[in-house]
Scaffold this motif. Structure first.
Motif, PDB file in Angstrom:
ATOM      1  N   GLN A  58       6.135  -3.219 -11.560  1.00  0.00           N
ATOM      2  CA  GLN A  58       6.800  -2.731 -10.358  1.00  0.00           C
ATOM      3  C   GLN A  58       7.380  -3.892  -9.557  1.00  0.00           C
ATOM      4  O   GLN A  58       6.813  -4.989  -9.527  1.00  0.00           O
ATOM      5  N   ILE A  59       8.506  -3.605  -8.889  1.00  0.00           N
ATOM      6  CA  ILE A  59       9.169  -4.563  -7.998  1.00  0.00           C
ATOM      7  C   ILE A  59       9.335  -3.901  -6.641  1.00  0.00           C
ATOM      8  O   ILE A  59       9.716  -2.725  -6.561  1.00  0.00           O
ATOM      9  N   THR A  60       9.070  -4.626  -5.566  1.00  0.00           N
ATOM     10  CA  THR A  60       9.464  -4.193  -4.225  1.00  0.00           C
ATOM     11  C   THR A  60      10.367  -5.268  -3.637  1.00  0.00           C
ATOM     12  O   THR A  60       9.994  -6.450  -3.583  1.00  0.00           O
TER      13      THR A  60
ATOM     14  N   SER B  49      10.367   0.424 -18.583  1.00  0.00           N
ATOM     15  CA  SER B  49       9.995   1.450 -17.588  1.00  0.00           C
ATOM     16  C   SER B  49       9.486   0.813 -16.300  1.00  0.00           C
ATOM     17  O   SER B  49       8.467   1.226 -15.722  1.00  0.00           O
ATOM     18  N   ILE B  50      10.187  -0.206 -15.837  1.00  0.00           N
ATOM     19  CA  ILE B  50       9.806  -0.926 -14.619  1.00  0.00           C
ATOM     20  C   ILE B  50      10.312  -0.166 -13.396  1.00  0.00           C
ATOM     21  O   ILE B  50      11.468   0.253 -13.347  1.00  0.00           O
ATOM     22  N   SER B  51       9.455   0.022 -12.414  1.00  0.00           N
ATOM     23  CA  SER B  51       9.812   0.726 -11.178  1.00  0.00           C
ATOM     24  C   SER B  51      10.367  -0.254 -10.155  1.00  0.00           C
ATOM     25  O   SER B  51       9.852  -1.357 -10.002  1.00  0.00           O
ATOM     26  N   PHE B  52      11.397   0.188  -9.437  1.00  0.00           N
ATOM     27  CA  PHE B  52      12.009  -0.639  -8.389  1.00  0.00           C
ATOM     28  C   PHE B  52      11.914   0.109  -7.068  1.00  0.00           C
ATOM     29  O   PHE B  52      12.332   1.259  -6.962  1.00  0.00           O
ATOM     30  N   HIS B  53      11.338  -0.553  -6.047  1.00  0.00           N
ATOM     31  CA  HIS B  53      11.164   0.048  -4.725  1.00  0.00           C
ATOM     32  C   HIS B  53      11.936  -0.752  -3.671  1.00  0.00           C
ATOM     33  O   HIS B  53      11.997  -1.980  -3.744  1.00  0.00           O
ATOM     34  N   TRP B  54      12.479  -0.045  -2.701  1.00  0.00           N
ATOM     35  CA  TRP B  54      12.994  -0.691  -1.499  1.00  0.00           C
ATOM     36  C   TRP B  54      11.932  -0.604  -0.401  1.00  0.00           C
ATOM     37  O   TRP B  54      11.230   0.406  -0.287  1.00  0.00           O
TER      38      TRP B  54
ATOM     39  N   PHE C 127       0.793  -1.230   0.000  1.00  0.00           N
ATOM     40  CA  PHE C 127       0.000   0.000   0.000  1.00  0.00           C
ATOM     41  C   PHE C 127       0.827   1.284   0.000  1.00  0.00           C
ATOM     42  O   PHE C 127       0.321   2.330  -0.409  1.00  0.00           O
ATOM     43  N   ASP C 128       2.091   1.216   0.434  1.00  0.00           N
ATOM     44  CA  ASP C 128       2.963   2.388   0.364  1.00  0.00           C
ATOM     45  C   ASP C 128       3.872   2.343  -0.864  1.00  0.00           C
ATOM     46  O   ASP C 128       4.093   3.373  -1.510  1.00  0.00           O
ATOM     47  N   ARG C 129       4.425   1.194  -1.172  1.00  0.00           N
ATOM     48  CA  ARG C 129       5.347   1.091  -2.311  1.00  0.00           C
ATOM     49  C   ARG C 129       4.579   0.887  -3.626  1.00  0.00           C
ATOM     50  O   ARG C 129       4.721   1.657  -4.555  1.00  0.00           O
ATOM     51  N   PHE C 130       3.753  -0.162  -3.719  1.00  0.00           N
ATOM     52  CA  PHE C 130       2.974  -0.387  -4.929  1.00  0.00           C
ATOM     53  C   PHE C 130       1.767   0.547  -5.041  1.00  0.00           C
ATOM     54  O   PHE C 130       1.168   0.668  -6.103  1.00  0.00           O
ATOM     55  N   ARG C 131       1.372   1.159  -3.922  1.00  0.00           N
ATOM     56  CA  ARG C 131       0.221   2.075  -3.877  1.00  0.00           C
ATOM     57  C   ARG C 131      -1.055   1.399  -4.375  1.00  0.00           C
ATOM     58  O   ARG C 131      -1.832   1.960  -5.158  1.00  0.00           O
TER      59      ARG C 131
ATOM     60  N   VAL D 120       3.389 -10.602 -15.512  1.00  0.00           N
ATOM     61  CA  VAL D 120       2.931 -10.174 -14.192  1.00  0.00           C
ATOM     62  C   VAL D 120       3.086  -8.659 -14.081  1.00  0.00           C
ATOM     63  O   VAL D 120       3.840  -8.024 -14.821  1.00  0.00           O
ATOM     64  N   ASP D 121       2.354  -8.077 -13.132  1.00  0.00           N
ATOM     65  CA  ASP D 121       2.361  -6.618 -12.958  1.00  0.00           C
ATOM     66  C   ASP D 121       3.183  -6.162 -11.763  1.00  0.00           C
ATOM     67  O   ASP D 121       3.714  -5.044 -11.764  1.00  0.00           O
ATOM     68  N   PHE D 122       3.261  -7.023 -10.731  1.00  0.00           N
ATOM     69  CA  PHE D 122       3.974  -6.666  -9.510  1.00  0.00           C
ATOM     70  C   PHE D 122       4.786  -7.873  -9.053  1.00  0.00           C
ATOM     71  O   PHE D 122       4.307  -9.014  -9.113  1.00  0.00           O
ATOM     72  N   VAL D 123       5.993  -7.605  -8.563  1.00  0.00           N
ATOM     73  CA  VAL D 123       6.826  -8.657  -7.988  1.00  0.00           C
ATOM     74  C   VAL D 123       7.261  -8.231  -6.598  1.00  0.00           C
ATOM     75  O   VAL D 123       7.835  -7.138  -6.425  1.00  0.00           O
ATOM     76  N   PHE D 124       7.001  -9.072  -5.605  1.00  0.00           N
ATOM     77  CA  PHE D 124       7.556  -8.875  -4.269  1.00  0.00           C
ATOM     78  C   PHE D 124       8.740  -9.826  -4.121  1.00  0.00           C
ATOM     79  O   PHE D 124       8.595 -11.035  -4.314  1.00  0.00           O
ATOM     80  N   SER D 125       9.912  -9.260  -3.762  1.00  0.00           N
ATOM     81  CA  SER D 125      11.137 -10.053  -3.784  1.00  0.00           C
ATOM     82  C   SER D 125      11.931  -9.967  -2.483  1.00  0.00           C
ATOM     83  O   SER D 125      12.499  -8.914  -2.169  1.00  0.00           O
ATOM     84  N   PRO D 126      12.036 -11.086  -1.745  1.00  0.00           N
ATOM     85  CA  PRO D 126      12.983 -11.160  -0.641  1.00  0.00           C
ATOM     86  C   PRO D 126      14.340 -11.709  -1.080  1.00  0.00           C
ATOM     87  O   PRO D 126      15.267 -11.760  -0.275  1.00  0.00           O
ATOM     88  N   HIS D 127      14.448 -12.142  -2.332  1.00  0.00           N
ATOM     89  CA  HIS D 127      15.681 -12.737  -2.856  1.00  0.00           C
ATOM     90  C   HIS D 127      15.934 -12.157  -4.245  1.00  0.00           C
ATOM     91  O   HIS D 127      15.542 -12.741  -5.260  1.00  0.00           O
TER      92      HIS D 127
END
Length: 308
Positions: free
Chosen positions: A214-216, A233-238, A121-125, A190-197
């Protein structure tokens, strides 16, 4: 008070609350990968982040809690940890413990819940009408388990998780993943990726994500090259859930609010706790065992250490 410094039992002076602090009598703690990293650094300190307990005293400016309230929270990276009988936490990053959970069950939730909530909700909004496909790497882990549940409860996303073992795949599906795949065979489009690795994965992410995806990420691989993401134009978030408390941001109280909101979802039966192992009592021996379980890298859900 009794405490565990590194992984040794010690006696320390009782802490006194500052103006916005709660003094919490700890009932249960859980172990996360960040605890293992802290221990490996060799620094002599009280470890631990996730905790649940009872408010024993409050600072002069506290307004969100009273003595006797049951709380759960993930602590702060720049203060002593929760592996102690008494612990100080700023009221703005603590939530009221879900009434339907034991202290042990509640202690499995805060760090991973905050990380998952902020990622979505904060990174991918994302919002309640958000659609598309979310790929959750490590879906059976602590954060992955909460990402799945919150995405299913609060968005319209299709959620795909990765898991390699049968029990991990069953766990992720049980939490609500629409599909579970092997991490070596990731779906495309896919539209969003959540990545711990994230190490070694950027070119893969560039291939499987749609343009504008987008990636977080929550890990910190050295020398990460993000250039392959540019063409689409892929966004990368920490995401670091300690940012708000570390910098005392103006919206720091959001973590209190989201923990209370998730507590309501838990009590309504919409979200469930992620504790899969409970050890006890709290002490160096049991925490050493819990750290080993996390270090082994095969945990499904969370391991909790409870009671004195």
């Amino acid at each position: 008070m009794r405490a565990v410094v590194g992984l040794q039992d010690v006696e320390l002076p009782d802490p006194a609350p500052g103006p916005r602090d709660l003094l919490v009598r700890i009932e249960a703690v859980s172990v996360n990968p960040v605890d293992v990293k802290q221990r490996a650094s060799g620094e002599s300190k009280v470890l631990g982040y996730d905790a649940s307990g009872v408010v024993a005293a409050v600072g002069a400016e506290v307004s969100l809690f009273r003595v006797g309230d049951e709380v759960y929270y993930a602590g702060a990276i720049d203060r002593p940890g929760t592996n102690a009988e008494l612990h100080l936490v700023d009221e703005r990053i603590a939530g009221h413990k879900p009434r339907s959970l034991t202290f042990a069950e509640a202690a499995s939730l805060p760090l991973t819940t905050i990380t998952a909530w902020e990622s979505l909700f904060d990174r991918f909004r994302l919002g309640p009408d958000s659609t598309g496909t979310l790929l959750v790497l490590g879906a059976a882990g602590g954060v992955g388990s909460m990402i799945i549940q919150l995405a299913r409860a609060l968005t319209r996303l299709t959620v795909v998780g990765t898991a390699s073992r049968p029990e991990s795949r069953e766990w992720a599906r049980g939490l609500g993943a629409h599909d579970v795949v092997d991490h070596r065979h990731l779906p495309e489009g896919v539209d969003f990726v959540f990545s711990p690795h994230t190490a070694g994965q950027i070119e893969t992410f560039a291939r499987i994500l749609r343009p504008g995806g987008q990636i977080t990420a929550i890990d910190e691989p050295p020398g990460l090259d993000l250039l392959p993401l540019k063409a689409k134009s892929i966004s990368f978030h920490w995401e670091l859930m300690f940012t708000r408390s570390l910098f005392e941001t103006p919206d720091m109280v959001v973590q209190h609010e989201l923990l209370d909101r998730v507590g309501e979802l838990v009590d309504a039966g919409t979200v469930r706790h992620t504790m899969t192992r409970e050890l006890g009592p709290i002490g160096a021996v049991q925490l050493r065992e819990a750290h080993q379980m996390v270090e082994d890298g095969h945990m499904t859900g969370k391991v909790v250490v409870a009671g004195w």
